[in-house]
Write a protein that holds these residues in place. Structure first.
Motif, PDB file in Angstrom:
ATOM      1  N   ALA A 158       0.832  -1.216   0.000  1.00 26.45           N
ATOM      2  CA  ALA A 158       0.000   0.000   0.000  1.00 26.45           C
ATOM      3  C   ALA A 158       0.857   1.253   0.000  1.00 26.45           C
ATOM      4  O   ALA A 158       0.570   2.215  -0.730  1.00 26.45           O
ATOM      5  CB  ALA A 158      -0.934  -0.006   1.211  1.00 26.45           C
ATOM      6  N   THR A 174       2.502   1.789  -3.371  1.00 22.64           N
ATOM      7  CA  THR A 174       1.500   2.312  -4.309  1.00 22.64           C
ATOM      8  C   THR A 174       1.280   3.803  -4.081  1.00 22.64           C
ATOM      9  O   THR A 174       1.236   4.596  -5.033  1.00 22.64           O
ATOM     10  CB  THR A 174       0.158   1.564  -4.140  1.00 22.64           C
ATOM     11  OG1 THR A 174       0.365   0.164  -4.321  1.00 22.64           O
ATOM     12  CG2 THR A 174      -0.871   2.055  -5.156  1.00 22.64           C
ATOM     13  N   SER A 175       1.157   4.196  -2.821  1.00 30.10           N
ATOM     14  CA  SER A 175       0.901   5.604  -2.509  1.00 30.10           C
ATOM     15  C   SER A 175       2.063   6.494  -2.947  1.00 30.10           C
ATOM     16  O   SER A 175       1.850   7.642  -3.346  1.00 30.10           O
ATOM     17  CB  SER A 175       0.642   5.783  -1.000  1.00 30.10           C
ATOM     18  OG  SER A 175       1.825   5.578  -0.241  1.00 30.10           O
ATOM     19  N   THR A 228      -6.486   4.391  -9.522  1.00 30.55           N
ATOM     20  CA  THR A 228      -6.490   3.440  -8.407  1.00 30.55           C
ATOM     21  C   THR A 228      -7.720   2.537  -8.456  1.00 30.55           C
ATOM     22  O   THR A 228      -7.612   1.310  -8.305  1.00 30.55           O
ATOM     23  CB  THR A 228      -6.445   4.180  -7.061  1.00 30.55           C
ATOM     24  OG1 THR A 228      -5.281   5.007  -7.009  1.00 30.55           O
ATOM     25  CG2 THR A 228      -6.417   3.204  -5.898  1.00 30.55           C
ATOM     26  N   ILE A 264      -4.593   0.106   0.236  1.00 30.49           N
ATOM     27  CA  ILE A 264      -4.421   1.128  -0.801  1.00 30.49           C
ATOM     28  C   ILE A 264      -5.405   2.266  -0.604  1.00 30.49           C
ATOM     29  O   ILE A 264      -5.040   3.451  -0.717  1.00 30.49           O
ATOM     30  CB  ILE A 264      -4.583   0.502  -2.208  1.00 30.49           C
ATOM     31  CG1 ILE A 264      -3.412  -0.445  -2.501  1.00 30.49           C
ATOM     32  CG2 ILE A 264      -4.645   1.598  -3.282  1.00 30.49           C
ATOM     33  CD1 ILE A 264      -3.575  -1.244  -3.772  1.00 30.49           C
ATOM     34  N   SER A 324      -4.312   4.424   2.153  1.00 30.93           N
ATOM     35  CA  SER A 324      -3.143   5.245   1.802  1.00 30.93           C
ATOM     36  C   SER A 324      -3.522   6.437   0.929  1.00 30.93           C
ATOM     37  O   SER A 324      -2.729   7.377   0.786  1.00 30.93           O
ATOM     38  CB  SER A 324      -2.090   4.392   1.085  1.00 30.93           C
ATOM     39  OG  SER A 324      -2.500   4.048  -0.223  1.00 30.93           O
TER      40      SER A 324
END
Length: 421
Positions: free
Chosen positions: A50, A53-54, A105, A122, A125
């Motif tokens: 997560a 990804t952020s 996303t 995710i 985040s």
């Protein structure tokens, strides 16, 4: 000629930046061991995925404005109207990019099963991405308000991080850990807006959208910076994401845990050292280049010795570290040995690049610094994909070792070429 007031401001701003960086490196030393002990291997994998990804989404939302907008505001700091215009132009663009990041996303979550597995972390985040959108670091830097920026960063983290120890109690609480750490950025963003509203109320009167060309021009000015930052992010964050796609959350957690331990060991020392020495070397090179080079050499040698001591100290306590923080991961001891070797290329490459090419160098050396990261970042992606696809977590570790070594060798080569060492 530099006035005393200018020198005083430089020292003050360097001190405030050092405070922020010091806190940023200190907090992981406190929170990381707690999270490694509390969260299960699978949930730490979710946590790591997560956050990786952020970081890509934050990269998109920031789009290099922390450099381009800072420069633009600094150049127009005498004109309040112009600074207001820049503030809203960048803020509107960032909200547009936030909207795009949310759409991307959601598409990723519902199209890819692997991303869907990590959906809860995710989505949590995304609070961090929203906070980044609201937090105009570039405005504070451009107007030389480093003291205020430092206090906002410190307050937001001190207010939110203690909740980690209060609410992250179960092995499945990774989403709560992500939310609380993301909340720190959101709180910083909200505090900054309140501050700007109280000190610059005219910003919030007669707000009007500009022609589309104005926003396109702002994006064009930051495009090269965005590409450079993207290339760097390719090799720093893509390994975790690739593991998430081609392997299990267990392996993501194993890689994420060891990577974070090593980066804390490196940057806990390297970060504050760079922050403290960079302005000294950058200013001194104008007055006495040979003395600046001497300081650089001393710092480089000192960094090697500190990393050597860190390596020996960590090896002595390796069994305790593995048993205490990596106990859920079988065969982690052998992999940790490989990871531990990376502290040398990471730390020395960082000093050679930031204090050498950037600190002592000029435009040519700065371009070379950026080019190294861009080329290595792009070339590392196909190599990482192949290694991770066939060798899972071992592939990710060896890919990282190869990339960090190439960066170190490249920085060393060009630092010698320009006769800085």
């Amino acid at each position: 000629m530099m006035r005393n007031n200018d020198l005083k401001n430089i020292i003050k701003n360097s001190f405030y930046l050092y405070l922020v960086q010091g806190l940023n490196y200190l907090l992981p030393l406190i929170t990381l061991p707690y999270l490694l002990i509390t969260l299960s291997s699978e949930d730490f994998g979710k946590y790591s995925f997560a956050f990786a990804t952020s970081q890509f989404l934050i990269l998109l939302v920031d789009f290099g404005f922390n450099l381009s907008a800072t420069k633009k505001i600094a150049e127009n700091s005498e004109s309040k109207i112009k600074v207001k215009e820049i503030y809203w132009n960048i803020t509107i663009i960032k909200f547009f990019l936030l909207f795009i990041s949310i759409i991307l996303t959601l598409i990723g979550i519902f199209i890819f099963d692997k991303i869907y597995f990590y959906r809860e972390g995710i989505m949590m985040s995304m609070v961090m991405v929203l906070g980044t959108t609201l937090f105009p670091v570039w405005w504070f830097q451009g107007l030389n308000k480093m003291r205020q920026l430092s206090f906002i960063n410190i307050i937001s983290k001190l207010v939110t991080y203690p909740f980690l120890f209060l609410f992250v109690k179960k092995s499945t609480d990774s989403h709560i850990a992500i939310f609380i750490q993301s909340l720190a950025i959101l709180v910083a963003g909200i505090i900054s807006i309140i501050y700007i509203y109280n000190t610059h109320q005219f910003y919030f009167k007669n707000i009007r959208l500009k022609e589309r060309k104005v926003y396109i021009d702002e994006i064009k000015e930051s495009w090269l910076i965005f590409l450079s930052n993207s290339s760097i992010s390719l090799y720093t964050n893509s390994l975790t994401l690739l593991l998430g796609f081609f392997s299990s959350s267990y392996n993501v957690g194993l890689f994420g845990a060891m990577e974070r331990i090593i980066r804390v060991l490196c940057f806990g020392i390297l970060g504050p050292m760079n922050q403290a020495c960079f302005p000294v070397i950058a200013k001194l090179k104008i007055i006495d280049f040979e003395k600046a080079k001497k300081i650089f050499k001393i710092v480089l040698l000192g960094t090697f010795l500190i990393m050597l001591i860190t390596f020996i100290f960590t090896k002595l306590f390796q069994n305790i570290i593995v048993d205490k923080f990596l106990k859920e991961y079988s065969s982690s001891s052998d992999l940790f040995n490989v990871f531990l070797l990376m502290i040398f290329p990471i730390a020395l490459g960082g000093i050679l690049g930031q204090l050498g090419l950037l600190g002592l160098g000029h435009e040519l050396q700065k371009k070379m610094f950026s080019r190294i990261y861009t080329i290595v970042g792009i070339l590392s992606l196909p190599i990482s994909i192949l290694l991770i696809y066939y060798f899972n977590v071992e592939g990710a570790i060896y890919s990282m070792l190869v990339v960090e070594t190439i960066i170190f060798v490249s920085m060393f080569y060009f630092t010698r070429k320009y006769k800085y060492i």
